[in-house]
Design a protein around this motif. Structure first.
Motif, PDB file in Angstrom:
ATOM      1  N   PHE A  91       0.737  -0.958  -0.136  1.00  0.00           N
ATOM      2  CA  PHE A  91       0.135   0.025   0.183  1.00  0.00           C
ATOM      3  C   PHE A  91       0.897   1.200  -0.074  1.00  0.00           C
ATOM      4  O   PHE A  91       0.471   2.160  -0.739  1.00  0.00           O
ATOM      5  N   ARG A  92       1.988   1.437   0.901  1.00  0.00           N
ATOM      6  CA  ARG A  92       2.764   2.589   0.798  1.00  0.00           C
ATOM      7  C   ARG A  92       3.544   2.681  -0.369  1.00  0.00           C
ATOM      8  O   ARG A  92       3.549   3.828  -0.960  1.00  0.00           O
ATOM      9  N   THR A  93       3.956   1.714  -1.181  1.00  0.00           N
ATOM     10  CA  THR A  93       4.693   1.626  -2.247  1.00  0.00           C
ATOM     11  C   THR A  93       3.478   2.185  -3.470  1.00  0.00           C
ATOM     12  O   THR A  93       4.119   2.883  -4.125  1.00  0.00           O
ATOM     13  N   ALA A  94       2.521   1.551  -3.568  1.00  0.00           N
ATOM     14  CA  ALA A  94       1.292   2.059  -4.472  1.00  0.00           C
ATOM     15  C   ALA A  94       1.045   3.470  -4.322  1.00  0.00           C
ATOM     16  O   ALA A  94       0.797   4.114  -5.277  1.00  0.00           O
ATOM     17  N   LEU A  95       0.722   3.863  -2.944  1.00  0.00           N
ATOM     18  CA  LEU A  95       0.267   5.055  -2.643  1.00  0.00           C
ATOM     19  C   LEU A  95       1.515   6.127  -3.006  1.00  0.00           C
ATOM     20  O   LEU A  95       1.304   7.146  -3.811  1.00  0.00           O
ATOM     21  N   PHE A  96       2.798   5.915  -2.782  1.00  0.00           N
ATOM     22  CA  PHE A  96       4.038   6.820  -3.373  1.00  0.00           C
ATOM     23  C   PHE A  96       3.967   6.717  -4.806  1.00  0.00           C
ATOM     24  O   PHE A  96       4.154   7.875  -5.369  1.00  0.00           O
ATOM     25  N   ASP A  97       3.804   5.560  -5.449  1.00  0.00           N
ATOM     26  CA  ASP A  97       3.766   5.627  -6.867  1.00  0.00           C
ATOM     27  C   ASP A  97       2.932   6.382  -7.442  1.00  0.00           C
ATOM     28  O   ASP A  97       2.913   7.128  -8.619  1.00  0.00           O
ATOM     29  N   THR A  98       1.451   6.266  -6.615  1.00  0.00           N
ATOM     30  CA  THR A  98       0.240   6.791  -7.400  1.00  0.00           C
ATOM     31  C   THR A  98       0.661   8.640  -7.278  1.00  0.00           C
ATOM     32  O   THR A  98       0.320   9.315  -8.197  1.00  0.00           O
ATOM     33  N   VAL A  99       1.296   9.151  -6.231  1.00  0.00           N
ATOM     34  CA  VAL A  99       1.401  10.544  -6.021  1.00  0.00           C
ATOM     35  C   VAL A  99       2.508  10.981  -6.807  1.00  0.00           C
ATOM     36  O   VAL A  99       2.148  11.841  -7.452  1.00  0.00           O
ATOM     37  N   VAL A 100       3.380  10.049  -7.178  1.00  0.00           N
ATOM     38  CA  VAL A 100       4.593  10.539  -8.082  1.00  0.00           C
ATOM     39  C   VAL A 100       4.049  10.615  -9.554  1.00  0.00           C
ATOM     40  O   VAL A 100       4.302  11.577 -10.256  1.00  0.00           O
ATOM     41  N   PHE A 101       3.466   9.604  -9.882  1.00  0.00           N
ATOM     42  CA  PHE A 101       3.107   9.405 -11.245  1.00  0.00           C
ATOM     43  C   PHE A 101       1.800  10.487 -11.606  1.00  0.00           C
ATOM     44  O   PHE A 101       2.145  11.136 -12.810  1.00  0.00           O
ATOM     45  N   THR A 102       1.064  10.681 -10.310  1.00  0.00           N
ATOM     46  CA  THR A 102      -0.273  11.843 -10.944  1.00  0.00           C
ATOM     47  C   THR A 102       0.562  13.228 -10.770  1.00  0.00           C
ATOM     48  O   THR A 102       0.325  14.312 -11.713  1.00  0.00           O
ATOM     49  N   ALA A 103       1.459  13.491  -9.949  1.00  0.00           N
ATOM     50  CA  ALA A 103       2.034  14.897  -9.852  1.00  0.00           C
ATOM     51  C   ALA A 103       2.934  15.094 -10.948  1.00  0.00           C
ATOM     52  O   ALA A 103       2.821  16.236 -11.828  1.00  0.00           O
ATOM     53  N   ALA A 104       3.773  14.357 -11.345  1.00  0.00           N
ATOM     54  CA  ALA A 104       4.605  14.549 -12.541  1.00  0.00           C
ATOM     55  C   ALA A 104       3.740  14.532 -13.837  1.00  0.00           C
ATOM     56  O   ALA A 104       4.221  15.548 -14.669  1.00  0.00           O
ATOM     57  N   SER A 105       2.744  13.729 -13.956  1.00  0.00           N
ATOM     58  CA  SER A 105       2.032  13.691 -15.167  1.00  0.00           C
ATOM     59  C   SER A 105       1.125  15.137 -15.330  1.00  0.00           C
ATOM     60  O   SER A 105       1.367  15.837 -16.482  1.00  0.00           O
ATOM     61  N   LEU A 106       0.717  15.406 -14.239  1.00  0.00           N
ATOM     62  CA  LEU A 106      -0.016  16.953 -14.115  1.00  0.00           C
ATOM     63  C   LEU A 106       0.919  17.928 -14.597  1.00  0.00           C
ATOM     64  O   LEU A 106       0.429  18.967 -15.222  1.00  0.00           O
ATOM     65  N   LEU A 107       1.982  18.054 -13.838  1.00  0.00           N
ATOM     66  CA  LEU A 107       3.032  19.052 -14.037  1.00  0.00           C
ATOM     67  C   LEU A 107       3.354  19.168 -15.558  1.00  0.00           C
ATOM     68  O   LEU A 107       3.169  20.202 -15.955  1.00  0.00           O
ATOM     69  N   PHE A 108       3.803  18.306 -16.206  1.00  0.00           N
ATOM     70  CA  PHE A 108       4.245  18.300 -17.437  1.00  0.00           C
ATOM     71  C   PHE A 108       3.163  18.361 -18.482  1.00  0.00           C
ATOM     72  O   PHE A 108       3.446  18.980 -19.533  1.00  0.00           O
ATOM     73  N   GLN A 109       2.021  17.739 -18.166  1.00  0.00           N
ATOM     74  CA  GLN A 109       0.898  17.938 -19.249  1.00  0.00           C
ATOM     75  C   GLN A 109       0.396  19.387 -19.277  1.00  0.00           C
ATOM     76  O   GLN A 109       0.325  19.813 -20.375  1.00  0.00           O
TER      77      GLN A 109
END
Length: 319
Positions: A91-109
């Protein structure tokens, strides 16, 4: 002789409706007509959103197995599935990856989409054609986009590694290295989401009056100052809804990640969406309860984001 006429007294017919009664009947008909128009929308929301959500909540509160899922009779375990999910190291790994994936995608998009929207705001001959071509990644099915990027980033025969080899770079295991797998799916998701930001932000730029830019130019504002003090502030409402929709979409991205890495290697690119699928359908012994609990966590995150957006909008309107 004086003509004396008797006054005429108008009396209503006994069977004629009173004005108040007619008004109430008219309002009642209007209300029924309004509900008739709303009924298809309400039915759609209940059947396509309300019922699946209620079913998912029920799944997360019961101890379902394959047998009880088919025949019924699953025991009520209340919040045990949530305790299991929150206590799992994944859960901690998936939550961290979700936050990084979402934040990086939104920032660059958003950043790339805004830059392209400002570029296409200037009228030139090939502008409409190029803008239409940039919509292709958004229009392609996600399975096609994911397969394309899996081929491009293939360690042995991928185009990206071939180009790196031509310029003197080393081979990168984009999809099979724990250090690069999450970066790979982020790059693919950015490529998919940029056209949406381009379209929405470009539409917002078209609604900014040209007189505002002319006044800023007369005041001596340069290109950067016009963007910073005119374009960006006036584009804030459109930017807010663009980021909100992008957030909701990015939180539930599954197709691209599953096609490219399946959440691996070693769970290095596992997000909450892919983990929910793995729990429910990724093994011969599915865990429907924990899978539904992870899905509800995603729904809760999207709901919190929506409430924050509404609160921010109200504050801006009051200001």
């Amino acid at each position: 002789m004086q003509d004396i006429r008797e006054p005429v007294v108008l009396t209503a017919r006994p069977d004629a409706p009173a004005p108040g009664r007619a008004g109430r009947a008219r309002r009642r008909r209007q209300q029924l007509l309004a509900w008739a128009f709303l009924l298809p929308l309400v039915a759609y929301l209940v059947l396509c959103y309300g019922y699946p959500l209620a079913t998912n909540i029920d799944l997360s509160l019961r101890g379902y197995t394959v047998r009880t899922f088919v025949h019924g009779g699953a025991p009520l375990v209340w919040f045990d599935n949530y305790v299991t999910v929150f206590g799992d190291p994944t859960f901690r790994t998936a939550l961290f990856d979700t936050v990084v994936f979402t934040a990086a995608s939104l920032l660059f998009q958003y950043g790339i989409g805004l830059a392209m929207a400002v570029f296409f705001a200037r009228n030139f001959r090939l502008g409409p054609t190029l803008r239409a071509l940039f919509l292709v990644p958004w229009l392609l099915p996600l399975i096609v986009s994911g397969s394309t990027w899996a081929w491009l980033l293939n360690s042995e025969s991928g185009v990206v590694n071939s180009v790196l080899g031509w310029v003197g770079g080393g081979k990168i295991d984009w999809l099979t290295s724990p250090s690069w797998s999450l970066v790979s799916v982020i790059i693919a998701n950015i490529w998919i989401g940029v056209p949406f930001n381009l379209v929405v932000l470009h539409s917002g730029l078209q609604n900014i009056p040209a007189e505002v830019y002319e006044a800023a130019s007369l005041d001596g504002a340069g290109a950067w100052q016009r963007f910073r003090h005119v374009t960006f502030p006036l584009l804030r409402p459109v930017s807010a809804i663009t980021l909100l929709l992008g957030l909701v979409y990015t939180l539930k991205v599954f197709d691209v990640i599953w096609i490219m890495t399946k959440g691996g290697p070693g769970g290095s690119s596992t997000t909450l969406a892919t983990w929910s699928y793995q729990l429910g359908f990724g093994s011969m012994l599915p865990r429907f309860g924990p899978s539904a609990a992870v899905g509800n966590v995603l729904i809760l995150l999207a709901l919190v984001a929506g409430l924050l957006y509404i609160r921010t909008q109200r504050r801006q309107e009051e200001a």
